[in-house]
Design a protein around this motif. Structure first.
Motif, PDB file in Angstrom:
ATOM      1  N   THR A 182     -38.722 -14.112 -32.991  1.00 29.36           N
ATOM      2  CA  THR A 182     -37.699 -14.991 -33.570  1.00 29.36           C
ATOM      3  C   THR A 182     -36.337 -14.803 -32.907  1.00 29.36           C
ATOM      4  N   ALA A 183     -36.340 -14.063 -31.790  1.00 28.67           N
ATOM      5  CA  ALA A 183     -35.079 -13.887 -31.070  1.00 28.67           C
ATOM      6  C   ALA A 183     -34.907 -15.031 -30.074  1.00 28.67           C
ATOM      7  N   GLY A 184     -33.696 -15.496 -29.959  1.00 29.82           N
ATOM      8  CA  GLY A 184     -33.388 -16.490 -28.935  1.00 29.82           C
ATOM      9  C   GLY A 184     -33.944 -17.878 -29.222  1.00 29.82           C
ATOM     10  N   ALA A 185     -34.035 -18.667 -28.175  1.00 32.20           N
ATOM     11  CA  ALA A 185     -34.386 -20.077 -28.325  1.00 32.20           C
ATOM     12  C   ALA A 185     -35.853 -20.278 -28.688  1.00 32.20           C
ATOM     13  N   GLY A 186     -36.702 -19.276 -28.404  1.00 32.11           N
ATOM     14  CA  GLY A 186     -38.128 -19.395 -28.714  1.00 32.11           C
ATOM     15  C   GLY A 186     -38.420 -19.420 -30.200  1.00 32.11           C
ATOM     16  N   ARG A 187     -37.428 -19.038 -31.008  1.00 34.39           N
ATOM     17  CA  ARG A 187     -37.597 -18.974 -32.456  1.00 34.39           C
ATOM     18  C   ARG A 187     -38.120 -20.284 -33.033  1.00 34.39           C
ATOM     19  N   TRP A 188     -37.513 -21.387 -32.604  1.00 40.05           N
ATOM     20  CA  TRP A 188     -37.883 -22.677 -33.201  1.00 40.05           C
ATOM     21  C   TRP A 188     -39.263 -23.123 -32.786  1.00 40.05           C
ATOM     22  N   ARG A 189     -39.672 -22.685 -31.570  1.00 38.22           N
ATOM     23  CA  ARG A 189     -41.016 -23.030 -31.115  1.00 38.22           C
ATOM     24  C   ARG A 189     -42.047 -22.289 -31.965  1.00 38.22           C
ATOM     25  N   VAL A 190     -41.794 -21.005 -32.230  1.00 37.04           N
ATOM     26  CA  VAL A 190     -42.717 -20.220 -33.053  1.00 37.04           C
ATOM     27  C   VAL A 190     -42.806 -20.813 -34.461  1.00 37.04           C
ATOM     28  N   LEU A 191     -41.640 -21.105 -35.054  1.00 38.63           N
ATOM     29  CA  LEU A 191     -41.641 -21.652 -36.417  1.00 38.63           C
ATOM     30  C   LEU A 191     -42.289 -23.039 -36.452  1.00 38.63           C
ATOM     31  N   ALA A 192     -42.103 -23.808 -35.382  1.00 36.22           N
ATOM     32  CA  ALA A 192     -42.681 -25.153 -35.335  1.00 36.22           C
ATOM     33  C   ALA A 192     -44.206 -25.096 -35.263  1.00 36.22           C
TER      34      ALA A 192
END
Lengths: 164, 122
Positions: A28-38
């Motif tokens: 959940t660090a950085g910009a990848g956070r939203w991809r993981v949550l998505a």
């Protein structure tokens, strides 16, 4: 701190997320956070919809043994056993979104603890004590048996392939 | 319509479980990776409580699809719970594995009853 790391090649205890695994801690660090949550959200939507479809396809009368949720939970447990062994086998080489999508999202959304607990409670309120007890115990035993069978059979298959 | 509501609830419930699990582990798990899986325990208890409230309040069918089948269904999980129990047993923590099953079930049932009572009873 070496004691915080799970043994190499062995999955950690919590398949949703294990903060003692550096790659998962960083999810959940950085910009990848939203991809993981998505992908978790997409998986959760799929899993929940599949469970809803099962409940429409195999409706269960009030007061009866909730076979549909039983089957959903046992199936999901067998599949998480298979999935986590496959992911451990790849030892971090699997795509980083596979566990969030399939494990956290699809299987987590497909299986349900709340409906299980609510169905047991409803059976107790209806004085269907024997059915309530049988359902509570049968789900726990079958789910644990399924996750064990899924994990053990997948490990055996992988070991057999490696040996040949 | 119900399909969309279930999907929407599931799309919120699953990330909520993931984020709650992370938050609980960050609080409890620092330096102790193999302790009791409190994160999953927390979401299962919380989801059971909310589903109890929905049951007691006898909400409309669309609201139950969104919050009950979708949100609570995806917030709580049996697959993660079972896998954790298996891992506890496999790593020589049989007592914790058994405790996880018994305590989760009892607390889940208690949460449903509590929620239903809060909302006006079964």
């Amino acid at each position: 701190m070496s004691t915080r790391e799970p043994p190499p090649g062995r999955p950690s205890v919590d398949p949703d997320v294990d903060l003692s695994v550096p790659a998962q801690r960083a999810e959940t660090a950085g910009a990848g956070r939203w991809r993981v949550l998505a992908v978790i959200a997409a998986g959760g939507a799929l899993g929940a919809t599949a469970r809803y479809a099962a409940s429409l396809a195999w409706p269960v009368a009030e007061g009866a043994f909730p076979w549909t949720v039983f089957g959903v939970n046992v199936t999901g447990c067998a599949l998480i056993g298979v999935l986590m062994v496959l992911l451990a086998e790849r030892d971090g080489a699997a795509h980083p979104l596979v566990r969030p999508f399939l494990g956290v999202g699809v299987l987590g959304g497909f299986t349900t603890f709340s409906t299980y607990a609510a169905d047991v409670s409803k059976l107790l309120v209806r004085q269907e004590v024997a059915t309530a007890m049988a359902y509570a115990a049968a789900t726990a035993v079958a789910a644990l048996g399924a996750v064990w069978a899924g994990a053990v059979s997948t490990r055996a298959l992988l070991d057999g392939r490696r040996a040949s | 319509m119900s399909w969309l509501l279930v999907a929407l609830g599931g799309a919120v419930g699953a990330p909520l479980r993931y984020l709650t699990d992370r938050a609980v582990q960050a609080r409890h798990g620092a330096g102790l990776p193999y302790v009791f899986p409190w994160g999953t325990f927390t979401v299962n208890a919380a989801g059971s409580l909310v589903l109890g409230v929905l049951t007691g309040a006898t909400v409309s069918t669309p609201l139950h699809a969104l919050l009950g089948t979708g949100l609570c269904g995806a917030l709580t999980t049996y697959s993660t719970f079972s896998y954790e129990t298996l891992r506890l047993a496999e790593t020589g923590r049989g007592f914790l594995a058994g405790a996880n099953v018994v305590v989760s079930l009892l607390v889940g049932l208690g949460a449903v009853f509590l929620g239903a009572e809060l909302a006006g009873g079964f």
